[in-house]
Design a protein around this motif. Structure first.
Motif, PDB file in Angstrom:
ATOM      1  N   LEU A   1       0.860  -1.179   0.000  1.00 53.48           N
ATOM      2  CA  LEU A   1       0.000   0.000   0.000  1.00 53.48           C
ATOM      3  C   LEU A   1       0.897   1.229   0.000  1.00 53.48           C
ATOM      4  O   LEU A   1       1.738   1.395   0.889  1.00 53.48           O
ATOM      5  CB  LEU A   1      -0.888   0.021   1.238  1.00 53.48           C
TER       6      LEU A   1
ATOM      7  N   ILE B   1       0.965   5.613  -0.376  1.00 51.25           N
ATOM      8  CA  ILE B   1       0.147   6.799  -0.172  1.00 51.25           C
ATOM      9  C   ILE B   1       0.367   7.767  -1.329  1.00 51.25           C
ATOM     10  O   ILE B   1       1.510   8.109  -1.648  1.00 51.25           O
ATOM     11  CB  ILE B   1       0.500   7.511   1.153  1.00 51.25           C
TER      12      ILE B   1
ATOM     13  N   ALA C   1      -3.511  10.654   6.394  1.00 48.96           N
ATOM     14  CA  ALA C   1      -3.566   9.311   5.819  1.00 48.96           C
ATOM     15  C   ALA C   1      -2.231   8.599   5.982  1.00 48.96           C
ATOM     16  O   ALA C   1      -2.169   7.409   6.300  1.00 48.96           O
ATOM     17  CB  ALA C   1      -3.949   9.395   4.340  1.00 48.96           C
TER      18      ALA C   1
ATOM     19  N   GLY D   1      -3.383   4.713  -1.272  1.00 48.09           N
ATOM     20  CA  GLY D   1      -4.120   5.480  -0.280  1.00 48.09           C
ATOM     21  C   GLY D   1      -4.215   6.944  -0.654  1.00 48.09           C
ATOM     22  O   GLY D   1      -3.216   7.566  -1.034  1.00 48.09           O
TER      23      GLY D   1
ATOM     24  N   VAL E   1      -7.817   3.156  -1.561  1.00 49.77           N
ATOM     25  CA  VAL E   1      -7.900   3.043  -0.101  1.00 49.77           C
ATOM     26  C   VAL E   1      -8.025   4.451   0.479  1.00 49.77           C
ATOM     27  O   VAL E   1      -7.256   5.344   0.109  1.00 49.77           O
ATOM     28  CB  VAL E   1      -6.654   2.334   0.474  1.00 49.77           C
TER      29      VAL E   1
ATOM     30  N   PRO F   1      -7.684   5.917   3.962  1.00 51.98           N
ATOM     31  CA  PRO F   1      -7.357   5.717   5.383  1.00 51.98           C
ATOM     32  C   PRO F   1      -8.108   6.652   6.319  1.00 51.98           C
ATOM     33  O   PRO F   1      -8.402   6.287   7.461  1.00 51.98           O
ATOM     34  CB  PRO F   1      -5.847   5.970   5.440  1.00 51.98           C
TER      35      PRO F   1
ATOM     36  N   ILE G   1     -12.173  -0.354   3.686  1.00 49.38           N
ATOM     37  CA  ILE G   1     -10.738  -0.534   3.436  1.00 49.38           C
ATOM     38  C   ILE G   1     -10.473  -2.006   3.142  1.00 49.38           C
ATOM     39  O   ILE G   1     -10.924  -2.883   3.883  1.00 49.38           O
ATOM     40  CB  ILE G   1      -9.923  -0.053   4.639  1.00 49.38           C
TER      41      ILE G   1
END
Length: 401
Positions: free
Chosen positions: A103, A105, A116, A200, A244, A246, A369
């Motif tokens: 994952l 960001i 996040a 994310g 995603v 967060p 998520i």
């Protein structure tokens, strides 16, 4: 629409039925300026589905009937484009991409993005940096994307910076993303190299669940932009890069608090007009100052006065973009009745108690998520934010009704 890639250089040609002025997925009109753009430092051997979806984030607003890619795509991508947009896509013939385990960001450096990143302290960053286009004049020289890239390098995170001029494909309303998801074009093309299974974003509760900003001012569980079952969520999932969120269950008050209390607090920057910090004179700075003053329980600190054009909308009746946060600020900033928000205050009956739901996490957002990253987000929210009560959940789900 006919799409061609040469390395990170994208060229597209409109079909007769396509339009120069189209609409992004949020309904906002966007006018095409030029039919080419480039992304630097991306691999030229990415999965063909990744090239297709990256291109679609750019060309979607102007495509009306079909899109022809320069390489075969998987049946899954073709089906997602047909189901989501009614577009015939081809040629078809590739095997689908397998999702990775990482994952990352999509890191902008703003408070929401930093929040996040705080949920996942080990996640690498992918940062999009606007650079000038070779053939389009820069009408926004005050937009200091170089400053933000420098701040991103100072975070200490594993960082991929993708430089691109794709925002100059827009003639109107200004340089920007044709679709919100175009910020992920570089991450998509880098997904194989980085082993991405999810990306994310810093979109918070207002954007995901309350139809925030320029969107519908109501509860939006089926938000096509950010819901995993929305058309963009389904499309990203077909290439193994799940969207995603967060902080999708918390307000901008919470993301501001998390960001300013994090190890990345010195890198937070929501305004790119200044060089040594936010300019403090634009509309975004005013909005963020209201939120920051609210969480710090202090008077508003802004040079903007009620006679400035940027303050004009606060002299008018609601609705306002980000209205839940306006109400939050009006209820908490000492002396707000003596500021340029005094007129806005007369339209609302707000208190700390009536806006306290904005201090907690909406549980349904955690359920969205994907499983590999859900438990970590749930534990973070339980420890650092707290979940909404049933009554507070009803406040979310009745928003705008």
């Amino acid at each position: 629409m006919r799409v061609t890639w040469s390395g990170g250089d994208l060229t597209f040609r409109l079909d007769p039925e396509d339009e120069i002025t189209g609409h992004a997925s949020d309904g906002h009109p966007v006018k095409l300026a030029i039919n080419s753009c480039s992304l630097s430092d991306v691999p030229d051997d990415a999965h063909p589905d990744l090239f297709a979806v990256a291109a679609w984030t750019v060309v979607a607003p102007w495509t009306r009937r079909r899109v022809t890619f320069d390489r075969a795509v998987s049946p899954e991508v073709a089906a997602a484009l047909h189901d989501g947009w009614g577009i015939e896509a081809g040629p078809v013939g590739a095997e689908p991409r397998r999702a990775g385990s990482t994952l990352a960001i999509s890191y902008s450096g703003g408070a929401d993005s930093v929040a996040a990143a705080t949920v996942y302290p080990d996640a690498p960053f992918v940062h999009f940096q606007r650079v000038p286009h070779a053939r389009v004049p820069n009408r926004w020289p005050h937009y200091r994307s170089d400053v933000l890239a420098k701040l991103a390098r100072g975070t200490g995170r594993d960082l991929t910076i993708v430089r691109s001029d794709l925002e100059y494909t827009l003639a109107e309303p200004r340089p920007g993303y044709p679709e919100h998801q175009a910020v992920a074009a570089g991450a998509l093309l880098s997904a194989d190299r980085l082993g991405l299974g999810g990306l994310g974003f810093g979109y918070e509760m207002g954007s995901r669940w309350l139809g925030g900003g320029r969107y519908l001012l109501r509860y939006t569980p089926d938000n096509d932009l950010w819901a995993p079952h929305g058309k963009w969520g389904r499309l990203f999932a077909t290439v193994g890069v799940h969207i995603v969120l967060p902080v999708g269950g918390v307000s901008e008050a919470v993301t501001m608090r998390l960001a300013l209390g994090s190890d990345l607090k010195d890198s937070v920057r929501w305004c790119l007009r200044g060089t040594d910090g936010p300019c403090r004179t634009c509309g975004k700075c005013l909005y963020k100052e209201l939120i920051q003053a609210a969480i710090e329980r202090r008077p508003l600190d802004t040079p903007i006065t009620a006679d400035r054009p940027v303050a004009r909308k606060w002299m008018r009746p609601p609705p306002y973009g980000g209205q839940e946060m306006i109400q939050y600020g009006l209820a908490r900033v000492p002396g707000i009745e003596d500021t340029l928000f005094a007129t806005a205050l007369t339209y609302f009956d707000v208190s700390e108690e009536s806006t306290s739901w904005l201090d907690h996490c909406y549980p349904r957002a955690i359920e969205e998520i994907p499983e590999p990253w859900r438990e970590q987000a749930a534990a973070f929210m339980a420890a650092d934010v707290g979940f909404m009560t049933d009554d507070e959940v009803r406040r979310v789900e009745s928003w705008g009704s």
